[in-house]
Design an enzyme around this catalytic site. Structure first.
Site, PDB file in Angstrom:
ATOM      1  N   THR A  81       0.526  -1.759  -0.230  1.00  0.00           N
ATOM      2  CA  THR A  81       0.022  -0.009  -0.485  1.00  0.00           C
ATOM      3  C   THR A  81       0.914   1.557   0.011  1.00  0.00           C
ATOM      4  O   THR A  81       1.926   1.343   0.313  1.00  0.00           O
ATOM      5  CB  THR A  81      -0.663  -0.218   1.212  1.00  0.00           C
ATOM      6  OG1 THR A  81      -1.635   1.418   1.768  1.00  0.00           O
ATOM      7  CG2 THR A  81       0.635   0.016   2.605  1.00  0.00           C
ATOM      8  N   ASP A  82       0.476   2.112  -0.559  1.00  0.00           N
ATOM      9  CA  ASP A  82       1.108   3.241  -0.624  1.00  0.00           C
ATOM     10  C   ASP A  82       1.006   4.805   0.837  1.00  0.00           C
ATOM     11  O   ASP A  82       2.395   5.696   0.783  1.00  0.00           O
ATOM     12  CB  ASP A  82       0.190   4.603  -0.989  1.00  0.00           C
ATOM     13  CG  ASP A  82      -1.153   5.243  -1.156  1.00  0.00           C
ATOM     14  OD1 ASP A  82      -1.597   4.698  -0.021  1.00  0.00           O
ATOM     15  OD2 ASP A  82      -1.860   5.634  -1.244  1.00  0.00           O
ATOM     16  N   GLU A  83       0.122   3.855   1.864  1.00  0.00           N
ATOM     17  CA  GLU A  83       0.551   4.189   2.931  1.00  0.00           C
ATOM     18  C   GLU A  83       1.458   4.024   3.964  1.00  0.00           C
ATOM     19  O   GLU A  83       2.144   4.367   5.277  1.00  0.00           O
ATOM     20  CB  GLU A  83      -0.699   3.676   4.518  1.00  0.00           C
ATOM     21  CG  GLU A  83      -2.090   3.770   3.633  1.00  0.00           C
ATOM     22  CD  GLU A  83      -3.804   3.465   4.556  1.00  0.00           C
ATOM     23  OE1 GLU A  83      -2.974   3.533   5.667  1.00  0.00           O
ATOM     24  OE2 GLU A  83      -4.260   3.713   3.885  1.00  0.00           O
ATOM     25  N   TYR A  90      -1.108  -0.500  11.074  1.00  0.00           N
ATOM     26  CA  TYR A  90      -1.017  -0.987   9.931  1.00  0.00           C
ATOM     27  C   TYR A  90      -0.117  -1.172   9.164  1.00  0.00           C
ATOM     28  O   TYR A  90      -0.073  -1.685   7.908  1.00  0.00           O
ATOM     29  CB  TYR A  90      -3.071  -0.425   9.085  1.00  0.00           C
ATOM     30  CG  TYR A  90      -3.123  -0.825   7.961  1.00  0.00           C
ATOM     31  CD1 TYR A  90      -2.859  -1.728   7.390  1.00  0.00           C
ATOM     32  CD2 TYR A  90      -3.331   0.151   6.556  1.00  0.00           C
ATOM     33  CE1 TYR A  90      -3.150  -2.127   6.123  1.00  0.00           C
ATOM     34  CE2 TYR A  90      -3.296   0.119   5.281  1.00  0.00           C
ATOM     35  CZ  TYR A  90      -3.616  -1.909   4.694  1.00  0.00           C
ATOM     36  OH  TYR A  90      -3.768  -1.626   3.578  1.00  0.00           O
ATOM     37  N   LYS A 128       2.182  -3.188   7.626  1.00  0.00           N
ATOM     38  CA  LYS A 128       2.609  -3.481   5.962  1.00  0.00           C
ATOM     39  C   LYS A 128       4.074  -3.265   5.431  1.00  0.00           C
ATOM     40  O   LYS A 128       4.742  -4.150   4.522  1.00  0.00           O
ATOM     41  CB  LYS A 128       1.550  -2.906   4.609  1.00  0.00           C
ATOM     42  CG  LYS A 128       0.175  -2.898   5.423  1.00  0.00           C
ATOM     43  CD  LYS A 128      -0.620  -4.505   4.139  1.00  0.00           C
ATOM     44  CE  LYS A 128      -0.534  -4.334   3.136  1.00  0.00           C
ATOM     45  NZ  LYS A 128      -0.694  -5.366   2.321  1.00  0.00           N
TER      46      LYS A 128
HETATM   47  P1  NAD Z   1     -10.355  -6.904   3.059  1.00  0.00           P
HETATM   48  O1  NAD Z   1      -9.571  -6.524   4.418  1.00  0.00           O
HETATM   49  O2  NAD Z   1     -11.515  -6.520   1.802  1.00  0.00           O
HETATM   50  O3  NAD Z   1      -9.842  -8.090   2.428  1.00  0.00           O
HETATM   51  C1  NAD Z   1      -8.981  -8.839   3.246  1.00  0.00           C
HETATM   52  C2  NAD Z   1      -8.562 -10.462   2.467  1.00  0.00           C
HETATM   53  O4  NAD Z   1      -8.343 -10.933   3.700  1.00  0.00           O
HETATM   54  C3  NAD Z   1     -10.163 -10.673   3.441  1.00  0.00           C
HETATM   55  O5  NAD Z   1     -11.309 -11.514   3.015  1.00  0.00           O
HETATM   56  C4  NAD Z   1      -9.815 -12.294   4.856  1.00  0.00           C
HETATM   57  O6  NAD Z   1     -11.075 -12.900   5.146  1.00  0.00           O
HETATM   58  C5  NAD Z   1      -8.599 -12.550   4.291  1.00  0.00           C
HETATM   59  N1  NAD Z   1      -7.319 -11.850   5.548  1.00  0.00           N
HETATM   60  C6  NAD Z   1      -7.136 -11.655   6.206  1.00  0.00           C
HETATM   61  N2  NAD Z   1      -6.700 -12.329   7.351  1.00  0.00           N
HETATM   62  C7  NAD Z   1      -6.190 -13.445   6.847  1.00  0.00           C
HETATM   63  C8  NAD Z   1      -5.529 -14.871   7.520  1.00  0.00           C
HETATM   64  N3  NAD Z   1      -4.734 -14.332   8.482  1.00  0.00           N
HETATM   65  N4  NAD Z   1      -5.940 -15.617   6.644  1.00  0.00           N
HETATM   66  C9  NAD Z   1      -5.656 -15.667   5.570  1.00  0.00           C
HETATM   67  N5  NAD Z   1      -6.944 -14.334   4.946  1.00  0.00           N
HETATM   68  C10 NAD Z   1      -6.956 -13.771   5.645  1.00  0.00           C
HETATM   69  O7  NAD Z   1      -9.009  -5.925   2.232  1.00  0.00           O
HETATM   70  P2  NAD Z   1      -8.543  -5.360   0.634  1.00  0.00           P
HETATM   71  O8  NAD Z   1      -8.644  -4.228   0.577  1.00  0.00           O
HETATM   72  O9  NAD Z   1      -9.322  -6.100  -0.096  1.00  0.00           O
HETATM   73  O10 NAD Z   1      -7.445  -5.163   0.669  1.00  0.00           O
HETATM   74  C11 NAD Z   1      -6.395  -6.378  -0.452  1.00  0.00           C
HETATM   75  C12 NAD Z   1      -4.806  -5.861   0.329  1.00  0.00           C
HETATM   76  O11 NAD Z   1      -4.580  -4.831  -0.586  1.00  0.00           O
HETATM   77  C13 NAD Z   1      -4.205  -5.628   1.503  1.00  0.00           C
HETATM   78  O12 NAD Z   1      -3.418  -6.106   1.665  1.00  0.00           O
HETATM   79  C14 NAD Z   1      -4.539  -4.684   1.767  1.00  0.00           C
HETATM   80  O13 NAD Z   1      -3.152  -3.810   2.282  1.00  0.00           O
HETATM   81  C15 NAD Z   1      -4.006  -4.029   0.367  1.00  0.00           C
HETATM   82  N6  NAD Z   1      -4.216  -2.598  -0.125  1.00  0.00           N
HETATM   83  C16 NAD Z   1      -5.542  -2.119  -0.161  1.00  0.00           C
HETATM   84  C17 NAD Z   1      -6.052  -1.067  -0.424  1.00  0.00           C
HETATM   85  C18 NAD Z   1      -7.431  -0.948  -0.149  1.00  0.00           C
HETATM   86  O14 NAD Z   1      -7.702   0.747  -0.930  1.00  0.00           O
HETATM   87  N7  NAD Z   1      -8.115  -1.480  -0.298  1.00  0.00           N
HETATM   88  C19 NAD Z   1      -5.145  -0.012  -0.812  1.00  0.00           C
HETATM   89  C20 NAD Z   1      -3.977  -0.323  -1.223  1.00  0.00           C
HETATM   90  C21 NAD Z   1      -3.620  -1.842  -0.868  1.00  0.00           C
HETATM   91  P1  TYD Z   2     -10.447   4.648   4.777  1.00  0.00           P
HETATM   92  O1  TYD Z   2     -11.474   4.402   3.430  1.00  0.00           O
HETATM   93  O2  TYD Z   2     -10.994   3.397   6.383  1.00  0.00           O
HETATM   94  O3  TYD Z   2      -9.146   4.192   4.283  1.00  0.00           O
HETATM   95  P2  TYD Z   2      -7.167   4.448   4.703  1.00  0.00           P
HETATM   96  O4  TYD Z   2      -7.663   4.989   5.823  1.00  0.00           O
HETATM   97  O5  TYD Z   2      -6.517   3.532   4.649  1.00  0.00           O
HETATM   98  O6  TYD Z   2      -7.246   6.432   3.231  1.00  0.00           O
HETATM   99  O7  TYD Z   2     -10.269   5.905   4.855  1.00  0.00           O
HETATM  100  C1  TYD Z   2     -10.582   6.727   4.141  1.00  0.00           C
HETATM  101  C2  TYD Z   2     -10.140   8.110   4.448  1.00  0.00           C
HETATM  102  O8  TYD Z   2     -11.546   8.804   5.019  1.00  0.00           O
HETATM  103  C3  TYD Z   2      -9.867   8.707   5.865  1.00  0.00           C
HETATM  104  O9  TYD Z   2      -9.248  10.109   5.564  1.00  0.00           O
HETATM  105  C4  TYD Z   2     -10.531   8.835   7.211  1.00  0.00           C
HETATM  106  C5  TYD Z   2     -11.081   8.954   6.295  1.00  0.00           C
HETATM  107  N1  TYD Z   2     -12.874   8.362   7.086  1.00  0.00           N
HETATM  108  C6  TYD Z   2     -13.502   9.253   7.623  1.00  0.00           C
HETATM  109  O10 TYD Z   2     -13.492  10.706   7.604  1.00  0.00           O
HETATM  110  N2  TYD Z   2     -14.976   8.585   8.228  1.00  0.00           N
HETATM  111  C7  TYD Z   2     -15.052   7.267   8.252  1.00  0.00           C
HETATM  112  O11 TYD Z   2     -15.978   7.074   8.811  1.00  0.00           O
HETATM  113  C8  TYD Z   2     -13.997   6.274   7.566  1.00  0.00           C
HETATM  114  C9  TYD Z   2     -14.313   5.247   7.773  1.00  0.00           C
HETATM  115  C10 TYD Z   2     -13.441   7.051   7.286  1.00  0.00           C
END
Ligand code: NAD
Ligand code: TYD
Length: 339
Positions: free
Chosen positions: A125-127, A153, A157
Site C-alpha cells: 500500500t502507499d500508506e 496497519y 505492511k
Molecule cells: P479486505 O479487508 O477487504 O480483505 C482482506 C481479506 O483477507 C479478507 O477476505 C480476509 O478474510 C482475508 N484474511 C485476513 N486475514 C487473513 C489470514 N490470516 N489468513 C487468510 N486470509 C486472511 O482488504 P482489501 O481492501 O481487499 O485489501 C487487500 C490487500 O490490498 C491488503 O493487503 C491491503 O493492504 C492492500 N491494499 C488495499 C487498498 C485499499 O484501498 N483497500 C489499497 C492498497 C493496498
Molecule cells: P479509509 O476508507 O478507512 O481508508 P484509509 O484510512 O486507508 O485511507 O478512510 C479514507 C479516508 O476517509 C481517511 O482519511 C479517513 C476518512 N474516513 C472518515 O472521514 N469517516 C469514516 O467513517 C471513515 C471510515 C473514514
C-alpha cells in the site's frame, strides 16, 4: 498456469479473481482465505462452480495448512492480498495486524521458496510512505520515497515489504511488490469511507466525517488495480517495487458530498466527528515507473467509477445489508457510538 491468491474473499482479492478468471479462462485460480469479518464467500459465488477455481479456508499464518495447500496445488505464482486492512481497527487492536500482515507473509514466502514458485507478489500500500503535507501539492510518493509509517496497519505492511525485499536479496525468492493508493468499487467492505457513506446515506443515517474532512486520498477504481497486478506478475521485473495510482486526489468531504448528491440526499446528513488518531493528511502516488516500464494507465475516470460503484451498491443491497446487520453492528457501535 496456477495462481494462488490469498485474501480472495475480500474486496480487492475478490475483484482480482473475477478479473483473472474472465481474462484467462484456462488458468487455475486457487484462493486461500480464512474468512475473517472482512472475508465474504458471497463475493466468490460467481466463480465457485468453475472447474478452474478452488477455495481453501486456511489462515496464512498456519504453516502446516499452507504447506499442504502448496504441496497439493503447486502454484506457479502467488499473489498475497490477505491482510488486516482497516486503519481504525489497527488502532483498536494492533496484534492481529502483526500476525497476519507480517508473520503470514513470512509463512507464504517460506512455502514459495520450498515449492519454487516463479513469482511471489506482495500487494502492499502507499500508506507505507506515511503522508504528505496539504500545502505541498508538488510532492508525490515515488518508489524511492523513504518508508515512514503512521498507523499500526501501515507499519505492519511496511515490515512485510522489508521482509519481502530481504527474501529476494538473501534467498533470491523471485518477488515483486506493488504499492497502490486507495481503491473503490464493488465488494468494498462497508467500514471503509466510500461504501460506508453510500450505505449510511441510503439508510438516512449520519455521515461521520473525521476531523474537518480536508484529508486527501488518491482514489483508483479497483479494476485498474487488478490490471496493474496482472501486468506486474506477467511482465514486471523481479525484485522491483511498482507504485500504482491514477492522479485522482480528492478531499474526503468532497467525496462525501458527491455521494450525497448522487443519491439525492441532503448535506445535513454530514456529521463532523472526532479525528482518527495519527490521521494521515495526504496520499498521492507518482505512477511514472509502472507507466514507463509496463505501459499501465488507469482506464476508469473517477466520475464514471463512482457512478458504477453507487449503482453496484444499489443493485446488491442484500450483499452489504447482511454485513451491516450482522456482527459488524457491534464494531459500528464501538467506533461511532459516542464519537
Ligand atoms: P479486505 O479487508 O477487504 O480483505 C482482506 C481479506 O483477507 C479478507 O477476505 C480476509 O478474510 C482475508 N484474511 C485476513 N486475514 C487473513 C489470514 N490470516 N489468513 C487468510 N486470509 C486472511 O482488504 P482489501 O481492501 O481487499 O485489501 C487487500 C490487500 O490490498 C491488503 O493487503 C491491503 O493492504 C492492500 N491494499 C488495499 C487498498 C485499499 O484501498 N483497500 C489499497 C492498497 C493496498
Ligand atoms: P479509509 O476508507 O478507512 O481508508 P484509509 O484510512 O486507508 O485511507 O478512510 C479514507 C479516508 O476517509 C481517511 O482519511 C479517513 C476518512 N474516513 C472518515 O472521514 N469517516 C469514516 O467513517 C471513515 C471510515 C473514514
Amino acid at each position: 498456469m496456477t495462481i494462488l491468491v490469498t485474501g480472495g474473499a475480500g474486496f480487492i482479492g475478490g475483484n482480482f479473481i473475477h478479473y483473472m478468471m474472465k481474462k484467462y479462462p484456462d488458468y487455475r485460480i486457487i484462493c486461500v482465505d480464512c474468512l475473517t469479518y472482512a472475508g465474504n464467500l458471497e463475493t466468490l459465488e460467481p466463480v465457485m462452480e468453475n472447474k478452474n477455481f478452488k477455495f481453501y479456508k486456511v489462515n496464512i499464518t498456519d504453516r502446516t495448512a499452507i504447506d499442504k495447500v502448496f504441496s497439493e496445488e503447486r502454484p506457479d505464482i502467488v499473489v498475497n492480498f490477505a491482510a488486516e486492512s482497516h486503519v481504525d481497527r489497527s488502532i483498536e487492536n494492533p496484534e492481529v495486524f502483526l500476525m497476519t500482515n507480517i508473520i503470514g507473509t513470512q509463512v507464504l514466502m517460506d512455502a514459495s521458496r520450498k515449492y519454487q514458485v516463479t513469482r511471489y507478489h506482495q500487494v502492499s500500500t502507499d500508506e507505507v510512505y506515511g503522508d504528505l503535507p496539504l500545502d505541498r501539492p508538488d510532492l508525490f510518493f515515488t518508489e524511492t520515497t523513504p518508508i515512514h509509517t503512521s498507523s499500526p496497519y501501515s507499519a505492519s505492511k511496511a515490515a512485510a515489504d522489508l521482509l519481502v525485499q530481504a527474501y529476494y536479496r538473501t534467498f533470491q525468492l523471485p518477488v515483486t511488490i506493488s504499492r497502490c493508493s486507495n481503491n473503490y468499487g464493488p465488494y468494498h467492505f462497508p467500514e471503509k469511507l466510500i461504501p460506508l457513506m453510500i450505505a449510511n446515506a441510503l439508510n438516512d443515517k449520519p455521515l461521520p466525517v473525521y476531523g474537518t474532512g480536508e484529508n486527501v486520498r488518491d482514489w483508483l477504481y479497483v479494476e485498474d488495480h487488478c490490471r496493474a497486478i496482472d501486468l506486474i506478475i506477467h511482465k514486471g521485473k523481479v525484485g522491483e517495487i511498482y507504485n500504482i495510482g491514477g492522479h485522482n486526489e480528492m478531499k474526503n468531504i468532497d467525496i462525501v458530498k458527491i455521494i450525497v448528491h448522487a443519491l439525492g440526499k441532503s448535506e445535513d446528513l454530514i456529521t463532523f466527528v472526532s479525528d482518527r488518531a495519527g490521521h494521515d493528511m495526504r496520499y498521492a502516488i507518482d505512477p511514472t515507473k509502472i507507466h514507463r516500464e509496463l505501459g499501465w494507465l488507469p482506464e476508469t475516470k473517477f466520475q464514471d467509477g463512482i457512478k458504477k460503484t453507487i449503482q453496484w451498491y444499489l443493485d446488491h443491497k442484500e450483499w452489504w445489508e447482511r454485513i451491516i446487520n450482522g456482527e459488524y453492528k457491534h464494531y459500528y457501535e464501538r467506533m461511532y457510538g459516542d464519537r
